[in-house]
Design a protein around this motif. Structure first.
Motif, PDB file in Angstrom:
ATOM      1  N   ILE A 196      34.928  34.847  44.293  1.00 33.02           N
ATOM      2  CA  ILE A 196      33.443  34.434  44.547  1.00 33.02           C
ATOM      3  C   ILE A 196      32.580  35.839  43.559  1.00 33.02           C
ATOM      4  CG2 ILE A 196      31.502  34.808  45.962  1.00 33.02           C
ATOM      5  CD1 ILE A 196      33.493  33.602  48.069  1.00 33.02           C
ATOM      6  N   TRP A 197      32.545  36.443  43.731  1.00 36.67           N
ATOM      7  CA  TRP A 197      32.028  37.777  42.495  1.00 36.67           C
ATOM      8  C   TRP A 197      32.096  37.851  41.038  1.00 36.67           C
ATOM      9  CZ3 TRP A 197      34.258  42.863  45.046  1.00 36.67           C
ATOM     10  CH2 TRP A 197      33.912  43.132  46.765  1.00 36.67           C
ATOM     11  N   CYS A 198      33.643  37.686  40.638  1.00 40.02           N
ATOM     12  CA  CYS A 198      33.512  36.729  39.425  1.00 40.02           C
ATOM     13  C   CYS A 198      32.962  35.673  38.812  1.00 40.02           C
ATOM     14  CB  CYS A 198      35.528  36.552  39.429  1.00 40.02           C
ATOM     15  SG  CYS A 198      36.102  38.389  39.341  1.00 40.02           S
ATOM     16  N   LYS A 199      32.988  34.521  39.813  1.00 42.99           N
ATOM     17  CA  LYS A 199      32.659  33.395  39.913  1.00 42.99           C
ATOM     18  C   LYS A 199      30.777  33.509  39.136  1.00 42.99           C
ATOM     19  CE  LYS A 199      31.624  28.624  41.665  1.00 42.99           C
ATOM     20  NZ  LYS A 199      32.599  27.626  42.828  1.00 42.99           N
ATOM     21  N   ASN A 200      30.318  34.366  40.439  1.00 46.44           N
ATOM     22  CA  ASN A 200      28.754  34.426  40.247  1.00 46.44           C
ATOM     23  C   ASN A 200      28.511  35.366  38.929  1.00 46.44           C
ATOM     24  OD1 ASN A 200      28.646  33.216  43.271  1.00 46.44           O
ATOM     25  ND2 ASN A 200      28.415  34.909  44.409  1.00 46.44           N
ATOM     26  N   ALA A 201      29.602  36.356  38.178  1.00 45.65           N
ATOM     27  CA  ALA A 201      28.943  36.935  37.292  1.00 45.65           C
ATOM     28  C   ALA A 201      29.364  36.039  36.470  1.00 45.65           C
ATOM     29  CB  ALA A 201      29.991  37.859  37.438  1.00 45.65           C
ATOM     30  N   GLY A 202      29.892  34.853  36.573  1.00 45.92           N
ATOM     31  CA  GLY A 202      29.883  33.836  34.843  1.00 45.92           C
ATOM     32  C   GLY A 202      31.464  34.395  34.716  1.00 45.92           C
ATOM     33  N   LEU A 203      31.905  35.085  35.468  1.00 46.26           N
ATOM     34  CA  LEU A 203      33.061  35.294  35.144  1.00 46.26           C
ATOM     35  C   LEU A 203      34.722  34.633  35.540  1.00 46.26           C
ATOM     36  CD1 LEU A 203      33.226  38.856  34.753  1.00 46.26           C
ATOM     37  CD2 LEU A 203      33.575  37.389  32.819  1.00 46.26           C
ATOM     38  N   GLY A 204      34.101  32.831  36.250  1.00 45.13           N
ATOM     39  CA  GLY A 204      35.441  33.049  37.426  1.00 45.13           C
ATOM     40  C   GLY A 204      36.134  31.485  36.267  1.00 45.13           C
ATOM     41  N   GLY A 205      37.511  31.695  36.263  1.00 46.87           N
ATOM     42  CA  GLY A 205      38.959  31.526  36.303  1.00 46.87           C
ATOM     43  C   GLY A 205      38.908  32.140  34.123  1.00 46.87           C
ATOM     44  N   VAL A 206      38.571  33.368  33.975  1.00 44.20           N
ATOM     45  CA  VAL A 206      38.852  34.331  33.635  1.00 44.20           C
ATOM     46  C   VAL A 206      39.488  35.777  34.049  1.00 44.20           C
ATOM     47  CG1 VAL A 206      37.979  35.980  31.854  1.00 44.20           C
ATOM     48  CG2 VAL A 206      36.219  33.761  32.212  1.00 44.20           C
ATOM     49  N   LEU A 207      38.558  36.613  35.525  1.00 44.46           N
ATOM     50  CA  LEU A 207      39.472  37.226  36.030  1.00 44.46           C
ATOM     51  C   LEU A 207      40.029  36.723  36.693  1.00 44.46           C
ATOM     52  CD1 LEU A 207      37.111  40.027  35.707  1.00 44.46           C
ATOM     53  CD2 LEU A 207      38.931  39.867  34.279  1.00 44.46           C
ATOM     54  N   SER A 208      40.558  37.578  37.254  1.00 44.94           N
ATOM     55  CA  SER A 208      41.470  36.705  38.939  1.00 44.94           C
ATOM     56  C   SER A 208      42.105  38.641  39.649  1.00 44.94           C
ATOM     57  CB  SER A 208      43.074  36.265  39.165  1.00 44.94           C
ATOM     58  OG  SER A 208      44.152  37.231  38.294  1.00 44.94           O
ATOM     59  N   SER A 209      42.700  38.755  41.167  1.00 39.67           N
ATOM     60  CA  SER A 209      42.741  39.811  41.397  1.00 39.67           C
ATOM     61  C   SER A 209      44.112  39.807  40.739  1.00 39.67           C
ATOM     62  CB  SER A 209      42.872  39.425  43.110  1.00 39.67           C
ATOM     63  OG  SER A 209      43.613  38.179  43.773  1.00 39.67           O
ATOM     64  N   HIS A 210      44.927  39.080  40.136  1.00 39.03           N
ATOM     65  CA  HIS A 210      46.135  39.844  39.214  1.00 39.03           C
ATOM     66  C   HIS A 210      45.399  40.346  38.300  1.00 39.03           C
ATOM     67  CE1 HIS A 210      48.420  38.754  42.618  1.00 39.03           C
ATOM     68  NE2 HIS A 210      49.580  39.262  41.915  1.00 39.03           N
ATOM     69  N   CYS A 211      44.499  40.517  37.958  1.00 34.58           N
ATOM     70  CA  CYS A 211      43.982  40.811  36.063  1.00 34.58           C
ATOM     71  C   CYS A 211      44.586  42.070  36.263  1.00 34.58           C
ATOM     72  CB  CYS A 211      43.094  39.930  36.126  1.00 34.58           C
ATOM     73  SG  CYS A 211      42.317  38.448  35.527  1.00 34.58           S
TER      74      CYS A 211
END
Length: 125
Positions: A56-71
């Motif tokens: 959710i944090w990544c999505k809200n920061a505009g990084l959804g699909g770019v970062l994941s918990s495995h990055c």
């Protein structure tokens, strides 16, 4: 969490979790089961709520699909594989908490440098 000692750890409590849940407590771990490649069932601990929060944090920061918990795991594994002092499979597998050394190859990001390092590992066996 904050301590009264502002001189050490910039006022942060070194024994507290890095990220706290909404209620101010640590995230709980749950036992999960996964069937691995050879058909064996493996139990492991996971913080599903924390993983969901990170997504959710990544999505809200505009990084959804770019970062994941495995990055972070992938970046760590790839950097270790590139380093001549830490490129041994057993070291990387231990740091990623994997029992099977082969599992690390799912995390290594392919690049010419990494591929060259991994190939040199096989040549030196």
């Amino acid at each position: 969490m904050i301590t009264s000692d502002k001189t050490s750890y910039r006022g942060l409590n070194p024994d507290s979790p890095l990220v706290l849940a909404e209620g101010g407590k640590r995230y709980s771990l749950k036992v999960k089961r996964r069937i691995i490649v050879d058909g064996v069932t493996v139990d492991y601990w996971a913080a599903d709520t924390l993983q969901e929060a990170f997504t959710i944090w990544c999505k809200n920061a505009g990084l959804g699909g770019v970062l994941s918990s495995h990055c972070g795991r992938k970046a760590l594994c790839s950097r270790l594989a590139k380093n001549k002092h830490t490129s041994q499979e057993d070291i990387i597998a231990t740091l990623l908490r994997h029992n099977d050394n082969e599992t690390i190859y799912h995390y290594v990001e392919e690049s010419t440098g990494v591929t060259r390092t991994l190939m040199s590992l096989y040549e030196n066996l």
